[in-house]
Scaffold this active site. Structure first.
Site, short mmCIF file in Angstrom:
data_model
loop_
_atom_site.label_atom_id
_atom_site.label_comp_id
_atom_site.label_asym_id
_atom_site.label_seq_id
_atom_site.Cartn_x
_atom_site.Cartn_y
_atom_site.Cartn_z
N GLU A 90 -10.91 20.89 32.83
CA GLU A 90 -10.62 19.77 32.19
C GLU A 90 -11.35 19.82 30.96
OE1 GLU A 90 -9.94 16.18 34.18
OE2 GLU A 90 -8.82 15.28 32.21
N ILE A 91 -10.70 19.50 29.86
CA ILE A 91 -11.36 19.17 28.55
C ILE A 91 -11.42 17.79 28.30
CG2 ILE A 91 -11.37 19.67 26.14
CD1 ILE A 91 -9.65 22.20 26.61
N GLY A 92 -12.42 17.23 28.03
CA GLY A 92 -12.60 15.58 28.17
C GLY A 92 -12.76 14.93 29.34
N ASP A 141 -7.49 16.88 27.92
CA ASP A 141 -7.75 15.45 27.82
C ASP A 141 -8.86 14.95 26.74
OD1 ASP A 141 -7.48 12.81 28.01
OD2 ASP A 141 -8.12 12.33 29.81
N ASP A 164 -17.53 21.80 21.60
CA ASP A 164 -16.54 21.16 20.92
C ASP A 164 -15.33 22.05 21.05
OD1 ASP A 164 -15.09 20.33 18.76
OD2 ASP A 164 -16.30 20.65 17.21
N ASP A 185 -16.82 19.16 27.57
CA ASP A 185 -17.12 17.97 26.80
C ASP A 185 -18.03 18.15 25.51
OD1 ASP A 185 -15.60 15.12 27.50
OD2 ASP A 185 -17.38 14.78 25.83
N ASP A 243 -1.44 13.16 26.33
CA ASP A 243 -1.27 12.19 25.28
C ASP A 243 -1.05 12.71 24.01
OD1 ASP A 243 -1.68 9.75 24.22
OD2 ASP A 243 -3.92 9.52 24.67
N HIS A 292 -7.65 14.78 21.36
CA HIS A 292 -6.42 14.60 21.26
C HIS A 292 -6.05 14.84 19.56
CE1 HIS A 292 -6.11 13.05 25.15
NE2 HIS A 292 -6.87 12.11 24.66
C1 LIG Z 1 -10.01 10.37 26.81
S1 LIG Z 1 -11.62 10.97 27.29
C2 LIG Z 1 -11.31 11.69 28.66
C3 LIG Z 1 -10.78 11.03 30.04
C4 LIG Z 1 -11.06 11.70 31.18
N1 LIG Z 1 -10.40 13.07 31.22
C5 LIG Z 1 -10.26 10.73 32.27
O1 LIG Z 1 -9.25 11.17 32.75
O2 LIG Z 1 -10.97 9.43 32.74
C6 LIG Z 1 -12.04 11.93 26.01
C7 LIG Z 1 -13.14 12.93 26.03
O3 LIG Z 1 -13.21 13.81 25.23
C8 LIG Z 1 -14.33 14.07 24.56
N2 LIG Z 1 -14.08 14.77 23.46
C9 LIG Z 1 -14.06 14.07 22.11
N3 LIG Z 1 -13.91 15.02 21.24
C10 LIG Z 1 -14.08 16.12 21.81
C11 LIG Z 1 -13.94 17.52 21.12
N4 LIG Z 1 -14.06 17.86 20.03
N5 LIG Z 1 -14.23 18.51 22.02
C12 LIG Z 1 -14.76 18.40 23.45
N6 LIG Z 1 -14.65 17.13 23.87
C13 LIG Z 1 -14.25 15.91 23.08
C14 LIG Z 1 -15.19 12.87 24.66
O4 LIG Z 1 -16.29 13.06 24.84
C15 LIG Z 1 -14.46 12.00 25.83
O5 LIG Z 1 -15.44 12.17 26.91
#
Ligand SMILES: C[S@@+](CC[C@H](N)C(=O)[O-])C[C@H]1O[C@@H](n2cnc3c(N)ncnc32)[C@H](O)[C@@H]1O
Length: 374
Positions: free
Chosen positions: A204-206, A282, A257, A239, A311, A285
């Protein structure tokens, strides 16, 4: 008393199928019952304690037979100020008046709360009855009011319950900002249940919305969900923030990133070229990030695996081409055209993608990109 034949169309996942009949009782003269409670909040004002409680009942008509759950979201007014609480009693009542579930909420001024109530699928004519009264009312002119801001009717499943318990917006109760719950778990369960108990790797990303603000990630709600839902899977979390402080069994996290090809390749090499049955994006976006990640990671999806991008209806900044449009073109013509996807990755996707599906359980769609089985 409001005309009980009033028909309203909800904005929830079955909104196209299901209409809501609204019936009001003992509503006081200040109460407004808008035609569509879910495009504007329904405002209920409690009567004074010596009068009957204000009550409204939402009874969906044409409810699909598998539906077994209501989730209702409330907010109380803040201005002018008051000291008492709004006491909200919720019941699921069938068309013969039998009660199937109940719940009580106490909301101080300016509070938000939600409740989920369940009933047996196939219950005849289930309705959600909402009763509001004042608790601790010490007199005064300002009663405040209760707003029903959103209402969902859906078929629940074990993944929905796990997501709601963990507080991720993939479920039906949590949402970020001024949004609404994405409800992805309603459809994810159908997609993922067939291989739920198998041994495989998931990426999972994010990992945590709250970390965006604090910069100090402590929890990864969705990784907790995957740990419980997939008891034999190995979980990888990626993340931009450092989740090294988050520890649980069968789980590794990586800081990178998703918009950086270099970071994504470093992740793959450091973990010995893992092959994933399931990738879920995730993260930021941003369309460019989603497409850079897809280009870099699709080779790591095992044959027959799935790559999910969440999303698609929300972008942190405007950007072309949007991922949803790139995927629509792939679906329609079999071609991948994007400045964020290098030519050799585009040809790889064209050769190996077996289907692209877009699901929209509630407000914002997700895509499932499937890899050919062999
Ligand atoms: C919407 S949250 C994830 C929510 C989680 N998956 C959930 O379902 O509860 C978005 C995440 O993406 C990460 N994020 C934002 N930009 C990013 C990037 N360029 N590369 C990797 N992660 C990133 C943020 O740090 C955050 O933790």
């Amino acid at each position: 008393v409001i005309d009980s034949t009033t028909k309203v169309l909800s904005r929830h996942s079955s909104g196209n199928l299901c209409r809501w009949e609204v019936e009001g009782r003992d509503l006081n003269t200040w109460c407004r019952l808008p035609g569509n409670p879910l495009t504007r909040p329904l405002v209920l004002m409690a009567n004074r304690p010596d009068a009957p409680a204000t009550t409204a009942c939402f009874r969906p008509t044409g409810l699909p037979p598998q539906i077994d759950t209501f989730t209702a979201f409330f907010r109380t007014s803040q201005n002018p100020s008051y000291d008492h609480a709004q006491l909200v009693t919720l019941r699921v009542v069938d068309d013969e008046g039998r009660v199937h579930d109940r719940s009580t909420l106490r909301l101080a001024e300016g509070a938000r709360a939600h409740a989920t109530l369940q009933f047996q699928a196939g219950t005849p004519g289930p309705g959600l009855e909402i009763r509001v009264a004042l608790e601790g009312f010490g007199g005064g002119d300002h009663h405040g009011n209760l707003r029903l801001v959103y209402l969902l009717a859906y078929e629940s499943n074990p993944l929905v319950s796990l997501c709601n318990r963990a507080g991720t917006d993939k479920g039906t109760e949590a949402f970020s900002g001024n949004g609404v719950p994405h409800c992805y778990a309603i459809e994810y369960h159908e997609l993922f249940a067939p291989f739920r108990d198998e041994r495989f790797a998931l990426l999972e990303i994010g990992l945590d919305d709250a970390s965006k603000l604090s910069g100090k990630p402590l929890d990864a709600p969705s990784l907790r969900v995957w740990r419980d839902y997939f008891p034999a899977a190995t979980l990888y979390g990626y993340d931009i923030n450092d989740f090294a402080g988050f520890e649980q069994e069968r789980t590794v996290t990586f800081r990178g990133d998703q918009g950086s090809r270099q970071d994504l390749e470093r992740f793959i090499v450091q973990h010995d070229q893992p092959m994933f049955r399931l990738v879920i994006d995730d993260g930021s976006h941003a369309s460019s990030h989603q497409q850079t990640s897809l280009a870099a990671l699709f080779r790591q999806v095992e044959p027959g695996g799935m790559y999910v991008i969440e999303d698609l209806g929300w972008q942190p900044f405007p950007e072309e081409p949007r991922t949803i449009d790139v995927l629509a073109e792939l679906h329609e013509s079999g071609r991948v055209r994007s400045p964020f996807i290098p030519a050799d990755d585009a040809r790889y996707l064209e050769r190996t993608v077996s289907s692209v599906e877009v699901h929209r359980p509630n407000d914002s769609p997700f895509a499932v990109i499937r890899k050919r089985a062999g």
